[in-house]
Scaffold this motif. Structure first.
Motif, PDB file in Angstrom:
ATOM      1  N   GLN A  15      49.656  41.620  50.936  1.00 60.68           N
ATOM      2  CA  GLN A  15      49.619  41.795  49.486  1.00 60.68           C
ATOM      3  C   GLN A  15      48.163  41.960  49.080  1.00 60.68           C
ATOM      4  OE1 GLN A  15      52.149  42.104  47.026  1.00 60.68           O
ATOM      5  NE2 GLN A  15      50.303  42.782  45.964  1.00 60.68           N
ATOM      6  N   MET A  16      47.843  43.136  48.580  1.00 59.86           N
ATOM      7  CA  MET A  16      46.469  43.424  48.197  1.00 59.86           C
ATOM      8  C   MET A  16      46.137  42.785  46.858  1.00 59.86           C
ATOM      9  SD  MET A  16      45.347  45.063  50.726  1.00 59.86           S
ATOM     10  CE  MET A  16      43.768  45.506  50.009  1.00 59.86           C
ATOM     11  N   GLY A  17      44.874  42.424  46.702  1.00 67.05           N
ATOM     12  CA  GLY A  17      44.380  41.893  45.438  1.00 67.05           C
ATOM     13  C   GLY A  17      43.861  43.014  44.558  1.00 67.05           C
ATOM     14  N   ALA A  51      44.826  48.761  45.738  1.00 64.55           N
ATOM     15  CA  ALA A  51      44.733  47.499  44.999  1.00 64.55           C
ATOM     16  C   ALA A  51      46.081  47.119  44.420  1.00 64.55           C
ATOM     17  CB  ALA A  51      43.692  47.628  43.887  1.00 64.55           C
ATOM     18  N   LYS A  52      46.406  45.848  44.503  1.00 65.04           N
ATOM     19  CA  LYS A  52      47.606  45.239  43.925  1.00 65.04           C
ATOM     20  C   LYS A  52      48.921  45.778  44.497  1.00 65.04           C
ATOM     21  CE  LYS A  52      45.194  43.995  39.757  1.00 65.04           C
ATOM     22  NZ  LYS A  52      45.103  44.011  38.328  1.00 65.04           N
ATOM     23  N   LYS A  53      48.876  46.416  45.656  1.00 67.82           N
ATOM     24  CA  LYS A  53      50.091  46.929  46.302  1.00 67.82           C
ATOM     25  C   LYS A  53      50.408  46.093  47.537  1.00 67.82           C
ATOM     26  CE  LYS A  53      50.653  50.674  43.791  1.00 67.82           C
ATOM     27  NZ  LYS A  53      51.750  50.872  42.899  1.00 67.82           N
ATOM     28  N   LEU A  54      51.683  46.122  47.948  1.00 70.29           N
ATOM     29  CA  LEU A  54      52.105  45.475  49.185  1.00 70.29           C
ATOM     30  C   LEU A  54      52.036  46.507  50.299  1.00 70.29           C
ATOM     31  CD1 LEU A  54      53.328  42.952  50.573  1.00 70.29           C
ATOM     32  CD2 LEU A  54      55.563  43.951  50.119  1.00 70.29           C
ATOM     33  N   VAL A  93      42.437  40.530  49.677  1.00 75.43           N
ATOM     34  CA  VAL A  93      43.815  40.287  50.106  1.00 75.43           C
ATOM     35  C   VAL A  93      44.295  39.024  49.410  1.00 75.43           C
ATOM     36  CG1 VAL A  93      45.264  39.673  52.082  1.00 75.43           C
ATOM     37  CG2 VAL A  93      43.497  41.420  52.340  1.00 75.43           C
ATOM     38  N   THR A  94      45.430  39.119  48.720  1.00 76.98           N
ATOM     39  CA  THR A  94      45.994  37.958  48.034  1.00 76.98           C
ATOM     40  C   THR A  94      46.742  37.063  49.014  1.00 76.98           C
ATOM     41  OG1 THR A  94      46.208  39.258  46.025  1.00 76.98           O
ATOM     42  CG2 THR A  94      47.522  37.259  46.152  1.00 76.98           C
ATOM     43  N   SER A  95      47.528  37.691  49.906  1.00 76.63           N
ATOM     44  CA  SER A  95      48.272  36.932  50.915  1.00 76.63           C
ATOM     45  C   SER A  95      48.705  37.870  52.029  1.00 76.63           C
ATOM     46  CB  SER A  95      49.505  36.263  50.290  1.00 76.63           C
ATOM     47  OG  SER A  95      50.401  37.247  49.813  1.00 76.63           O
TER      48      SER A  95
END
Length: 120
Positions: A15-17, A51-54, A93-95
Motif C-alpha cells: 500500500q503506497m503512501g 502514490a496512494k495505490k495498492l 509505503v504505508t503498509s
C-alpha cells in the motif's frame, strides 16, 4: 523425515503512501538462514509505483521468492525494500502484506504484515 511443512511466498501487496516512485524497486525477504529477492516490481502498474495505490506482485514477479522454501513455523521475517539509487524519487509505503503458501494446499496461507516505511 521431518513433519514440518515448507512455505513459499506467493504474493506481496504494497500500500503506497503519499509519495510514489518510478525507480526500480525490489523486495528482499530473509529468515535467519536464507534470503530471496523479487524481480524489479516497478513495472506492476505501468512503470511506477503510484502514490496512494495498492501495488501487488505475484507469480513470476516474485523471482526466486516464489521457489525458495521457508519454514512455515517462522514467527517473523525481515523484509527490505531495495530501491535504485540512480534517481532522486522519494518513496513512501504505508503498509506491506506478504502471503506465503504452506505446503501444497493453496488455502493454507501465512500472512506477514509490515508497517510503514519512507525513503527521503
Amino acid at each position: 523425515v521431518s513433519a514440518t511443512s515448507n512455505m513459499i511466498f506467493k504474493k506481496i501487496d504494497v500500500q503506497m503512501g503519499a509519495v510514489g516512485s518510478d525507480d526500480d524497486i525490489r523486495i528482499r525477504i530473509c529468515d535467519l538462514s536464507k534470503c530471496c529477492t523479487t524481480k524489479k516490481l516497478s513495472h506492476l502498474v505501468g512503470s511506477e509505483w503510484k502514490a496512494k495505490k495498492l501495488e501487488t506482485g505475484d507469480g513470476s514477479d516474485l523471482g526466486n521468492c516464489s521457489s525458495i522454501l521457508f519454514d512455515d513455523k517462522l514467527s517473523s521475517i525481515e523484509v527490505t525494500i531495495l530501491k535504485a539509487l540512480s534517481k532522486k524519487d522519494a518513496l513512501e509505503v504505508t503498509s506491506m502484506v506478504l502471503s506465503g503458501q504452506i505446503g501444497p494446499d493453496k488455502k493454507k496461507v501465512q500472512i506477514f504484515k509490515c508497517g510503514s516505511y519512507q525513503f527521503s
